[in-house]
Write a protein that holds these residues in place. Structure first.
Motif, PDB file in Angstrom:
ATOM      1  N   GLY A 189      -6.150   0.994 -11.127  1.00 26.12           N
ATOM      2  CA  GLY A 189      -5.053   0.376 -10.394  1.00 26.12           C
ATOM      3  C   GLY A 189      -3.889   0.033 -11.297  1.00 26.12           C
ATOM      4  O   GLY A 189      -3.896   0.337 -12.502  1.00 26.12           O
ATOM      5  N   PRO A 227      -4.463  -1.881  -1.105  1.00 23.44           N
ATOM      6  CA  PRO A 227      -4.375  -0.426  -1.043  1.00 23.44           C
ATOM      7  C   PRO A 227      -4.082   0.069   0.369  1.00 23.44           C
ATOM      8  O   PRO A 227      -4.468  -0.549   1.365  1.00 23.44           O
ATOM      9  CB  PRO A 227      -5.762   0.031  -1.506  1.00 23.44           C
ATOM     10  CG  PRO A 227      -6.665  -1.096  -1.124  1.00 23.44           C
ATOM     11  CD  PRO A 227      -5.851  -2.347  -1.276  1.00 23.44           C
ATOM     12  N   ASP A 287      -4.098   5.614  -0.921  1.00 27.26           N
ATOM     13  CA  ASP A 287      -4.449   5.181  -2.272  1.00 27.26           C
ATOM     14  C   ASP A 287      -5.909   5.502  -2.563  1.00 27.26           C
ATOM     15  O   ASP A 287      -6.714   5.706  -1.650  1.00 27.26           O
ATOM     16  CB  ASP A 287      -4.215   3.676  -2.426  1.00 27.26           C
ATOM     17  CG  ASP A 287      -2.743   3.322  -2.437  1.00 27.26           C
ATOM     18  OD1 ASP A 287      -1.957   4.073  -3.034  1.00 27.26           O
ATOM     19  OD2 ASP A 287      -2.376   2.288  -1.835  1.00 27.26           O
ATOM     20  N   PHE A 319       0.862   3.638  -8.410  1.00 29.48           N
ATOM     21  CA  PHE A 319       0.567   2.417  -9.137  1.00 29.48           C
ATOM     22  C   PHE A 319       1.534   2.214 -10.308  1.00 29.48           C
ATOM     23  O   PHE A 319       1.824   1.070 -10.681  1.00 29.48           O
ATOM     24  CB  PHE A 319      -0.876   2.438  -9.633  1.00 29.48           C
ATOM     25  CG  PHE A 319      -1.893   2.306  -8.521  1.00 29.48           C
ATOM     26  CD1 PHE A 319      -1.593   1.599  -7.367  1.00 29.48           C
ATOM     27  CD2 PHE A 319      -3.147   2.883  -8.636  1.00 29.48           C
ATOM     28  CE1 PHE A 319      -2.514   1.467  -6.344  1.00 29.48           C
ATOM     29  CE2 PHE A 319      -4.083   2.758  -7.624  1.00 29.48           C
ATOM     30  CZ  PHE A 319      -3.768   2.044  -6.474  1.00 29.48           C
ATOM     31  N   GLY A 325       0.772  -1.233   0.000  1.00 29.97           N
ATOM     32  CA  GLY A 325       0.000   0.000   0.000  1.00 29.97           C
ATOM     33  C   GLY A 325       0.803   1.282   0.000  1.00 29.97           C
ATOM     34  O   GLY A 325       1.991   1.321   0.335  1.00 29.97           O
ATOM     35  N   ASP A 326       0.119   2.362  -0.415  1.00 24.86           N
ATOM     36  CA  ASP A 326       0.637   3.734  -0.404  1.00 24.86           C
ATOM     37  C   ASP A 326       1.868   3.909  -1.275  1.00 24.86           C
ATOM     38  O   ASP A 326       2.838   4.568  -0.893  1.00 24.86           O
ATOM     39  CB  ASP A 326       0.920   4.204   1.031  1.00 24.86           C
ATOM     40  CG  ASP A 326      -0.346   4.590   1.773  1.00 24.86           C
ATOM     41  OD1 ASP A 326      -1.425   4.573   1.153  1.00 24.86           O
ATOM     42  OD2 ASP A 326      -0.262   4.899   2.973  1.00 24.86           O
TER      43      ASP A 326
END
Length: 227
Positions: free
Chosen positions: A84, A56, A60, A38, A34-35
């Motif tokens: 994504g 995520p 995000d 993408f 996550g974070d």
């Protein structure tokens, strides 16, 4: 013994270049906790020619409601553009089998404002219960349990912080006890230059992946299933 490149929260510039092969070597899978942008996850996956599984983080965008069907991406049943990472597998709230590993995912952080991918303890507990039940059904079917629990936030009192946005989820401790994964990989807790020791929850190794970690997944050992 599968090898994974686990990343979260902080871009590591040498990984976003051709130097990735020297840093990451021959891994089997990219895991994102996550974070991260993408397109960064896309680059890692494409450059290494390996699949990417991610959840995520609280910074995000909201990826809920998207599904692949009829050769296109749908959101709530209508055609939509998937925002994504291209080719990435969103494991949030799911159990997925990729690169020979069974991965359960629970993204997001504790709720501290009105942003996306934030959950109260009760909400995350419901999500964790759903994933745990899905993992149990699969284990009954084929005898395989979850190898990796991939989360954004850590379990409560296992590397979390006291400030409201960085408190861990108590329900993740229960999820670990029930799914018994070899690894729990999380992000969200920035070390700010300080060493971050791995932790143990039962026989599960809890690893903070902020920046990046390269990990060999432990093999199943006889007797691990004993209670």
């Amino acid at each position: 013994m599968p090898k994974v490149l686990a990343v979260s929260d902080e871009i590591v510039q040498p990984l976003w270049t051709e130097w990735i092969h020297e840093r990451a070597g021959d891994v089997d899978l990219v895991l994102g906790a996550g974070d991260l942008p993408f397109d960064y996850l896309e680059f890692l996956s494409n450059e290494l020619d390996r699949p990417c599984v991610f959840v995520p983080g609280n910074h995000d965008i909201d990826l809920s409601g998207y599904a692949r069907g009829r050769g296109m991406w749908l959101r709530d049943g209508f055609p939509a553009r998937w925002p994504g990472p291209t080719g990435g597998v969103n494991a949030d709230g799911r159990v997925v089998d990729v690169a020979g590993l069974r991965i359960a995912g629970l993204g997001g952080s504790i709720r501290y404002n009105d942003g996306p991918n934030q959950w109260t303890e009760r909400q995350q507990a419901r999500r964790a219960g759903k994933v745990t039940r899905a993992a149990a059904r699969r284990e009954r079917r084929d005898g395989r349990r979850v190898d990796v629990l991939l989360t954004h936030s850590p379990p409560k009192d296992l590397g979390d912080r006291e400030d409201p946005p960085h408190r861990g989820f108590a329900c993740l401790r229960t999820a670990v006890e029930r799914m018994r994964p070899r690894l729990l990989l999380h992000g969200h807790i920035h070390p700010h230059g300080q060493p971050v020791p791995d932790r143990e929850l039962g026989k599960t190794r809890v690893v903070n992946t902020v920046g990046y970690r390269i990990l060999d997944l432990p093999e199943h050992v006889d007797g691990d299933d004993e209670s």
